[in-house]
Write a protein that holds these residues in place. Sequence first.
Motif, PDB file in Angstrom:
ATOM      1  N   ARG A  14       0.853  -1.192   0.000  1.00  0.00           N
ATOM      2  CA  ARG A  14       0.000   0.000   0.000  1.00  0.00           C
ATOM      3  C   ARG A  14       0.886   1.239   0.000  1.00  0.00           C
ATOM      4  NH1 ARG A  14      -5.393  -1.286   1.464  1.00  0.00           N
ATOM      5  NH2 ARG A  14      -5.873   0.917   1.280  1.00  0.00           N
ATOM      6  N   ILE A  15       0.332   2.357  -0.429  1.00  0.00           N
ATOM      7  CA  ILE A  15       1.159   3.573  -0.436  1.00  0.00           C
ATOM      8  C   ILE A  15       1.173   4.210   0.945  1.00  0.00           C
ATOM      9  CG2 ILE A  15       1.079   4.089  -2.883  1.00  0.00           C
ATOM     10  CD1 ILE A  15      -1.150   6.062  -2.360  1.00  0.00           C
ATOM     11  N   HIS A  16       2.319   4.793   1.280  1.00  0.00           N
ATOM     12  CA  HIS A  16       2.450   5.493   2.551  1.00  0.00           C
ATOM     13  C   HIS A  16       2.560   6.991   2.274  1.00  0.00           C
ATOM     14  CE1 HIS A  16       6.726   6.048   1.836  1.00  0.00           C
ATOM     15  NE2 HIS A  16       6.830   4.760   1.582  1.00  0.00           N
ATOM     16  N   ILE A  17       2.736   7.726   3.340  1.00  0.00           N
ATOM     17  CA  ILE A  17       2.708   9.187   3.216  1.00  0.00           C
ATOM     18  C   ILE A  17       3.781   9.692   2.238  1.00  0.00           C
ATOM     19  CG2 ILE A  17       4.113   9.450   5.338  1.00  0.00           C
ATOM     20  CD1 ILE A  17       1.308  11.848   4.304  1.00  0.00           C
ATOM     21  N   THR A 234      11.470  11.911   6.053  1.00  0.00           N
ATOM     22  CA  THR A 234      11.981  11.098   7.151  1.00  0.00           C
ATOM     23  C   THR A 234      10.919  11.131   8.247  1.00  0.00           C
ATOM     24  OG1 THR A 234      12.982  12.918   8.373  1.00  0.00           O
ATOM     25  CG2 THR A 234      14.320  11.903   6.646  1.00  0.00           C
ATOM     26  N   GLY A 235      11.075  10.250   9.227  1.00  0.00           N
ATOM     27  CA  GLY A 235      10.180  10.289  10.376  1.00  0.00           C
ATOM     28  C   GLY A 235      10.590  11.437  11.289  1.00  0.00           C
ATOM     29  N   ALA A 236       9.848  11.626  12.365  1.00  0.00           N
ATOM     30  CA  ALA A 236      10.162  12.698  13.310  1.00  0.00           C
ATOM     31  C   ALA A 236      11.569  12.508  13.876  1.00  0.00           C
ATOM     32  CB  ALA A 236       9.133  12.708  14.434  1.00  0.00           C
ATOM     33  N   LEU A 241      11.512   6.598   6.368  1.00  0.00           N
ATOM     34  CA  LEU A 241      10.162   6.196   6.763  1.00  0.00           C
ATOM     35  C   LEU A 241       9.954   4.691   6.744  1.00  0.00           C
ATOM     36  CD1 LEU A 241       7.666   8.659   5.060  1.00  0.00           C
ATOM     37  CD2 LEU A 241       8.453   8.595   7.414  1.00  0.00           C
ATOM     38  N   SER A 242      10.808   3.983   6.026  1.00  0.00           N
ATOM     39  CA  SER A 242      10.485   2.592   5.705  1.00  0.00           C
ATOM     40  C   SER A 242      10.175   1.725   6.928  1.00  0.00           C
ATOM     41  CB  SER A 242      11.620   1.970   4.913  1.00  0.00           C
ATOM     42  OG  SER A 242      12.826   2.138   5.626  1.00  0.00           O
ATOM     43  N   LYS A 243      10.768   2.052   8.072  1.00  0.00           N
ATOM     44  CA  LYS A 243      10.593   1.190   9.238  1.00  0.00           C
ATOM     45  C   LYS A 243       9.150   1.115   9.732  1.00  0.00           C
ATOM     46  CE  LYS A 243      15.049   0.509   9.976  1.00  0.00           C
ATOM     47  NZ  LYS A 243      15.694   1.757   9.548  1.00  0.00           N
ATOM     48  N   ARG A 244       8.439   2.258   9.628  1.00  0.00           N
ATOM     49  CA  ARG A 244       7.114   2.278  10.246  1.00  0.00           C
ATOM     50  C   ARG A 244       6.024   2.416   9.189  1.00  0.00           C
ATOM     51  NH1 ARG A 244       7.642   7.236  12.485  1.00  0.00           N
ATOM     52  NH2 ARG A 244       5.575   7.085  13.382  1.00  0.00           N
ATOM     53  N   LEU A 245       6.242   1.737   8.053  1.00  0.00           N
ATOM     54  CA  LEU A 245       5.341   1.945   6.935  1.00  0.00           C
ATOM     55  C   LEU A 245       3.889   1.674   7.277  1.00  0.00           C
ATOM     56  CD1 LEU A 245       7.237   0.833   3.776  1.00  0.00           C
ATOM     57  CD2 LEU A 245       6.862   3.057   4.794  1.00  0.00           C
ATOM     58  N   ALA A 299      12.508  16.259   4.311  1.00  0.00           N
ATOM     59  CA  ALA A 299      11.407  16.844   5.081  1.00  0.00           C
ATOM     60  C   ALA A 299      10.985  15.843   6.155  1.00  0.00           C
ATOM     61  CB  ALA A 299      10.241  17.153   4.151  1.00  0.00           C
ATOM     62  N   ARG A 300      10.718  16.356   7.342  1.00  0.00           N
ATOM     63  CA  ARG A 300      10.336  15.484   8.456  1.00  0.00           C
ATOM     64  C   ARG A 300       8.834  15.339   8.547  1.00  0.00           C
ATOM     65  NH1 ARG A 300      14.219  15.212  13.370  1.00  0.00           N
ATOM     66  NH2 ARG A 300      16.125  15.621  12.245  1.00  0.00           N
ATOM     67  N   PHE A 301       8.385  14.103   8.601  1.00  0.00           N
ATOM     68  CA  PHE A 301       6.953  13.871   8.812  1.00  0.00           C
ATOM     69  C   PHE A 301       6.736  13.502  10.267  1.00  0.00           C
ATOM     70  CE2 PHE A 301       3.457  10.915   9.319  1.00  0.00           C
ATOM     71  CZ  PHE A 301       2.423  11.725   8.897  1.00  0.00           C
TER      72      PHE A 301
END
Length: 439
Positions: A14-17, A234-236, A241-245, A299-301
């Motif tokens: 599925r697509i992520h952010i 990237t995550g916060a 991001l890949s770890k918490r997809l 950019a941090r998400f």
Amino acid sequence: MSTIVRFAPSPTGRIHIGNARTAILNWLFALKSGGQFILRYDDTDTARSTEDYARGIATDLAWLGINPARVEWQSRRFARYDAVADDLRARGFLYPCYETADELDRRRKRQQARGLPPVYDRAALKLTDDEKRAFEAQGRKPHWRFRLAQKQVEWTDLIRGPVHIDTANLSDPVLIREDGTYLYTLPSVIDDVDFGVTHVIRGEDHVVNTAVQIEITQALGGKVPSYAHHSLLTGADGKGLSKRLGSLSIGQMREDGFEAMAVVSHAALLGTSDNIHPCTDYAELVDGFDLHKLSRAPARFDETELKALNAKLLHMTGFDAVAARLPGKTEAFWLAVRGNIEKLADAEQWAAVIEGPVTPVVADEDRDFLAAARAALPAEPWDASTWKAWTEAVKTATGRKGKPLFMPLRLALTGLDHGPELAALLPLIGRNRVLDRLA
Ligand code: GLU
């Protein structure tokens, strides 16, 4: 010339952010330029691609308000790719290689030990026909590499500015595997050319691919599109991001009750020079949209920022936009509660407070006060001015003012010490229920 962009996910999940951000940037570009948005499923990997995932992606895009003008599947275009590959072979752009993965690995290690870059040495180009036949006789099948021009490839990236890549520093890329299946590179170029894609907007993980793809496009005699490579999210924590997809998938955000336009606003404005603010529709985002505003820095998400944005968006959303998702609710109800919710579903909690039953919270020392307030309750019909008229009367009758006047009323009427403006809630609760709760 009208613009054509494409969003090209592989339906292997599925697509992520992060993917959604790519789709949204393409969609905004198409809207701003009056162009066309193509959804292209990069499903050449037939073992890992599924129609379920493709449907899921379509659902996610629709939820995000993205309506592709055209949908294409790479798995339906193999005959076209085969024809182009044959042509590239005939013209010497594709050459057969017989090395096994182990052999290539050993060769790379030797190069590295000698301090050389691990670039493919083109040994296969020197094979004689006899040597090739000998490999085939052993049962080896060739994989096919594209013969790079080994030159400076340059383009002006719409986000990164001028980019130069010397393809002499790259290995000739494998385009077709031993089993005849295609890696992503060639089908992507063929499709971009065949579909007249004018602008390729994608993540910066494809920058090096772009040099290769420009060379392939030129070999095909196609028109090289404009490119824009955005930085990745990237995550916060600053990590990829890949770890918490899972938790960042668009499907999960929808299930978690986020508003599509909150996700869209966040994804569209993240990493730009604009402040992140809630937009209730694409038109507002299109106005300020410009690829030049995107920063090259990652950019941090941060999900907590998305939550805050979701709340802000709801606070300014008109009833029309949510009425269908709030069956049986009135505009007055929505206007009363929207400022006190983070997710739309929270509105139900306030409906329960209005409709009851609630357990009034009454301190002993407030009993007489509440009885006096009950006696001063005006007759219906009630409107937004009733609260003020009533509390003025209670103030005169009891001498209380400020918090000692208002808080016992709120606690008795709602059972809570916080919540929407009582002026708006009072007419919704209605006189009978107010009488009950004050008794
Ligand atoms: N399927 C590729 C990916 O998801 C598409 C890249 C591109 O836009 O060309 O990375």
